[in-house]
Scaffold this active site. Structure first.
Site, PDB file in Angstrom:
ATOM      1  N   ASN A   1      -2.011  -0.012   7.246  1.00 28.64           N
ATOM      2  CA  ASN A   1      -1.588  -1.389   7.553  1.00 28.64           C
ATOM      3  C   ASN A   1      -0.782  -2.049   6.443  1.00 28.64           C
ATOM      4  OD1 ASN A   1      -3.630  -1.966   5.793  1.00 28.64           O
ATOM      5  ND2 ASN A   1      -4.901  -3.118   7.237  1.00 28.64           N
TER       6      ASN A   1
ATOM      7  N   LYS B   1       0.829  -1.207   0.000  1.00 29.45           N
ATOM      8  CA  LYS B   1       0.000   0.000   0.000  1.00 29.45           C
ATOM      9  C   LYS B   1       0.867   1.262   0.000  1.00 29.45           C
ATOM     10  CE  LYS B   1      -4.027  -2.145   2.267  1.00 29.45           C
ATOM     11  NZ  LYS B   1      -4.963  -2.063   3.422  1.00 29.45           N
TER      12      LYS B   1
ATOM     13  N   GLU C   1      -9.440 -10.287  -8.122  1.00 31.72           N
ATOM     14  CA  GLU C   1      -8.494  -9.189  -7.880  1.00 31.72           C
ATOM     15  C   GLU C   1      -7.268  -9.272  -8.789  1.00 31.72           C
ATOM     16  OE1 GLU C   1      -7.750  -9.317  -3.669  1.00 31.72           O
ATOM     17  OE2 GLU C   1      -9.748  -8.573  -3.166  1.00 31.72           O
TER      18      GLU C   1
ATOM     19  N   TYR D   1     -12.411  -2.254  -3.684  1.00 36.70           N
ATOM     20  CA  TYR D   1     -12.959  -2.204  -2.328  1.00 36.70           C
ATOM     21  C   TYR D   1     -14.500  -2.166  -2.337  1.00 36.70           C
ATOM     22  CZ  TYR D   1      -8.423  -1.631   0.022  1.00 36.70           C
ATOM     23  OH  TYR D   1      -7.159  -1.826   0.529  1.00 36.70           O
TER      24      TYR D   1
ATOM     25  N   HIS E   1      -2.093  -5.314   1.274  1.00 42.02           N
ATOM     26  CA  HIS E   1      -3.344  -6.014   0.970  1.00 42.02           C
ATOM     27  C   HIS E   1      -3.000  -7.395   0.462  1.00 42.02           C
ATOM     28  CE1 HIS E   1      -7.280  -6.986  -0.741  1.00 42.02           C
ATOM     29  NE2 HIS E   1      -6.592  -7.477  -1.759  1.00 42.02           N
TER      30      HIS E   1
END
Ligand code: DAT
Ligand code: MG
Length: 151
Positions: A114, A11, A128, A51, A117
């Site tokens: 965080n 990310k 995805e 998302y 992913h």
């Protein structure tokens, strides 16, 4: 053990903090094979598709804003149990709950930052990987080390 593909995103916080190599290295060292990898800027449109399951939740706007705020490194990883192995190395969604030794546990302190992913299950992984990679960007190749990684 079935051979699977999974989508990983380092990310924006991971790229900005110079942790992309560390994060990719941890995944790579398991023996999972990189079959796709690129630095990319995620568009609003791609973020909303990726998302989609979280649309309507209170953190959705922040999540999309964050993932589109700066480039990510997208990877497609392949190997036996690639999905669950990657999730284990990632750690729990909230870094505050992630075990030491996991990527989120070692490098994160906040749910909204965080670092990584990873696809949650087989169905998500197929969707995805196709969302982030064209077929022409996924490279099939043999590794000389493969017999030392998979029996
Ligand atoms: P994961 O990334 O572990 O698959 P998820 O799919 O449930 O977790 O959520 C996607 C991301 O959304 C997650 O990495 C961080 C953010 N998020 C999830 N739940 C949240 C919450 N309750 N508050 C704030 N951010 C949240
Ligand atoms: Mg998820």
């Amino acid at each position: 053990m079935t051979t699977e593909r999974t989508l990983v995103l380092v990310k924006p916080d991971g790229v900005q903090r110079g942790l992309a190599g560390e994060i990719i290295g941890r995944l790579e060292r398991t023996g999972l094979q990189i079959v796709g990898m690129k630095l990319m800027q995620i568009s609003d449109k791609l973020a909303s598709k990726h998302y989609g399951e979280h649309e309507g939740k209170p953190f959705y706007a922040g999540l999309v804003g964050f993932i589109t705020s700066s480039p990510v490194v997208a990877l497609a990883l392949e190997g036996p149990s690639a999905i669950s192995t990657t999730r284990k190395l990632m750690g729990a969604t909230n870094p505050a709950d992630s075990d030491p030794g996991t990527i989120r546990g070692d490098f994160g302190v906040d749910m909204g930052r965080n670092l990584i992913h990873g696809s949650a299950n087989a169905e998500d992984a197929v969707r995805e990987v196709a969302l982030f990679f064209d077929d022409s960007e996924l490279v099939a190749y043999d590794r000389a080390t493969q017999p030392w990684i998979v029996e």
